[in-house]
Design an enzyme around this catalytic site. Structure first.
Site, PDB file in Angstrom:
ATOM      1  N   GLU A 125      -0.267   6.615   4.355  1.00  0.00           N
ATOM      2  CA  GLU A 125      -1.583   7.252   4.387  1.00  0.00           C
ATOM      3  C   GLU A 125      -2.697   6.200   4.342  1.00  0.00           C
ATOM      4  O   GLU A 125      -3.743   6.363   4.987  1.00  0.00           O
ATOM      5  CB  GLU A 125      -1.710   8.219   3.208  1.00  0.00           C
TER       6      GLU A 125
ATOM      7  N   TYR B 246       7.285   8.579  -2.547  1.00  0.00           N
ATOM      8  CA  TYR B 246       5.865   8.756  -2.825  1.00  0.00           C
ATOM      9  C   TYR B 246       5.068   7.477  -2.570  1.00  0.00           C
ATOM     10  O   TYR B 246       4.019   7.529  -1.916  1.00  0.00           O
ATOM     11  CB  TYR B 246       5.667   9.249  -4.261  1.00  0.00           C
TER      12      TYR B 246
END
Length: 359
Positions: free
Chosen positions: A290, A283
């Site tokens: 991102e 994560y």
């Protein structure tokens, strides 16, 4: 100790006989049904004439079933006997003259018409409860079937992306980084549009997971996929696309089969551990990838003025969309913190409960 006869009170329904023996603190109960359809009762207890042994017998008007249900309390002995054939009896005993110790139990007494209504109400209640059970069972089956199929479709979609990218990486090496979007975008579009159901499912009560963490993840990925990759051709050939798609698919090929198997009450320990552990490194790496996408897109949005907000002439021509993305960049790491805390609580709760079961 004398042998006496207790007071006995009776009532009936179309299918049952109820007897209430006025005997408190009864011990040494002996209740049996003889071959001649006669009930024999013997017990010690406190009756109308003190502590004694109390005995009585009743020969029923019509045949009854041999099974006898009885319950002794501090105040009385309750006996329930089922009739062999349902029907209304004119009296309880075969002999026409009622025994002196026997009297109607007015607390439970019903006339034949009242008993029919009571029986009809009981049957209606039983039918209603059966319908409710069947409806709830059908709903549960449909819910499990829907969730199983949803997780299966998502698992197959992300597995296709993962395998496709892995094979191309082994064959083409680093050259596969530059055309990742063109080879896998259609499937990723499909999977992310399907993922919108993960926001709807908690609202409908189909799953127990929180709405807010699901919305953060789905909305965050859709900004990257649809807004940045989907609208900027300049971003589609960058290597960062490979890392974003690869991290997303790696997480999902373990998450979706875990939930899929949970729908059929099946668990694989290794898969469970991967589901609750793999997110710890992946994560943060996914959010970093991102963030790189957002940072690389900022000058492109400034240059193309895509999605810019028009402003009055006094304030300037337009407000670049890059300012919105800069704010989103901050919110992205806030969302990581919220999701990280949510997943950590899930993991702690999962393994805490498993430890309790072991102990």
């Amino acid at each position: 100790m004398q042998i006496l006869t207790p007071h006995v009170y009776w009532a009936q329904r179309h299918g049952e006989i109820y007897l209430r023996v006025d005997l408190s603190d009864a011990t040494n109960l002996d209740i049996s049904l003889q071959e001649n359809n006669k009930l024999q009762f013997r017990a010690q207890g406190h009756g109308a004439k003190g502590d004694n042994e109390y005995v009585f017998s009743l020969e029923f008007l019509q045949p009854v079933r041999p099974e006898i249900d009885h319950k002794s309390t501090q105040r009385q002995v309750d006996i329930k006997i089922k009739k062999q054939d349902e029907g209304w009896w004119d009296r309880l005993t075969l002999q026409e003259k009622k025994p002196l110790f026997l009297a109607p139990d007015f607390d439970r007494w019903l006339d034949e018409s009242d008993a029919e209504m009571d029986s009809a109400s009981a049957k209606q209640a039983k039918t209603t409860s059966r319908v409710i059970f069947l409806v709830s069972s059908a709903y549960l089956g449909l819910k499990k079937g829907y969730l199983f199929m949803y997780n299966l479709v998502q698992f197959l979609g992300f597995s296709w992306i993962f395998v496709n990218m892995t094979v191309r990486l082994f064959i083409l090496g680093q050259d596969s980084f530059y055309d990742t979007f063109h080879t896998t975008a259609d499937m990723m579009y499909f999977c992310q549009m399907m993922a919108m159901l993960e926001v709807i499912n908690p609202l409908l009560g189909l799953v127990k997971t929180g709405f807010f963490p699901a919305m953060i993840q789905v909305a965050g990925r859709n900004v990257i996929l649809f807004v940045i990759f989907g609208s900027l051709e300049e971003m589609q050939n960058k290597p960062v696309v490979f890392f974003v798609f690869y991290l997303w698919s790696t997480i999902e090929i373990f998450r979706y089969p875990f939930y899929m198997l949970a729908c059929i009450d099946t668990e694989w320990k290794l898969l469970t551990w991967l589901r609750y552990s793999l997110w710890i490194p992946l994560y943060p790496l996914g959010v970093i990838a991102e963030a790189v996408v957002v940072i690389q897109s900022l000058p492109i949005f400034d240059q193309t003025r895509l999605f810019s907000l028009p402003l009055p002439a006094v304030l300037g021509h337009s407000l670049s969309f890059s300012y919105t993305l800069q704010l989103y960049l901050v919110l992205m790491f806030l969302g990581l913190f919220i999701n990280f805390r949510h997943l950590y609580k899930q993991r702690s709760r999962r393994y805490r409960s498993r430890k309790k079961k072991v102990h």
